[in-house]
Design a protein around this motif. Structure first.
Motif: not given
Length: 120
Positions: A3-5, A20-22, A35, A77, A94-95, A111, A114
């Motif tokens: 996960l990347q936020a 956003s979180c991919e 979240w 996402t 954090y996601c 993740g 952010t």
């Protein structure tokens, strides 16, 4: 699942941000998504969650009516639209994902976070 936020930043009170979180590595639609946020020195707290299909959403009382969680399974996402931001929303967001996740419970993957800063 990885996960990347992103999407955090500095905003004035009353403003908006969209996080956003991919996700990658597994079938995104198999995971409930959430979240959470954490202020330094405090416990991480639940913010919002969405079911695997997107048909059910859950919110902490502190963000109801201001934040909206959504997901696009075709884009892997999940989003968090944050409106009418308040200084108390300042935190690292954090996601998280989990195949059995529901509401604030049962997240297995996290993740990197952010940072959101809301100035008064």
């Amino acid at each position: 699942v990885q996960l990347q936020a992103f999407g955090g930043g500095l905003v004035q009170a009353g403003g908006s941000l969209r996080l956003s979180c991919e996700a990658s590595g597994r079938t995104f639609s198999n995971y409930g998504m959430g979240w959470f946020r954490q202020v330094s020195g405090k416990n991480r707290e639940f913010v919002a969650a969405i079911s695997r299909s997107g048909g059910s959403t859950y919110y902490a009382d502190s963000v109801k009516g201001r934040f909206t969680i959504s997901r696009d399974n075709a884009k892997n996402t999940v989003y968090l639209q944050m409106n009418n931001l308040k200084p108390e929303d300042t935190a690292v967001y954090y996601c998280a994902a989990g195949p059995r996740a529901i509401g604030a419970m049962s997240y297995d993957y996290w993740g990197q976070g952010t940072e959101v800063t809301v100035s008064s």
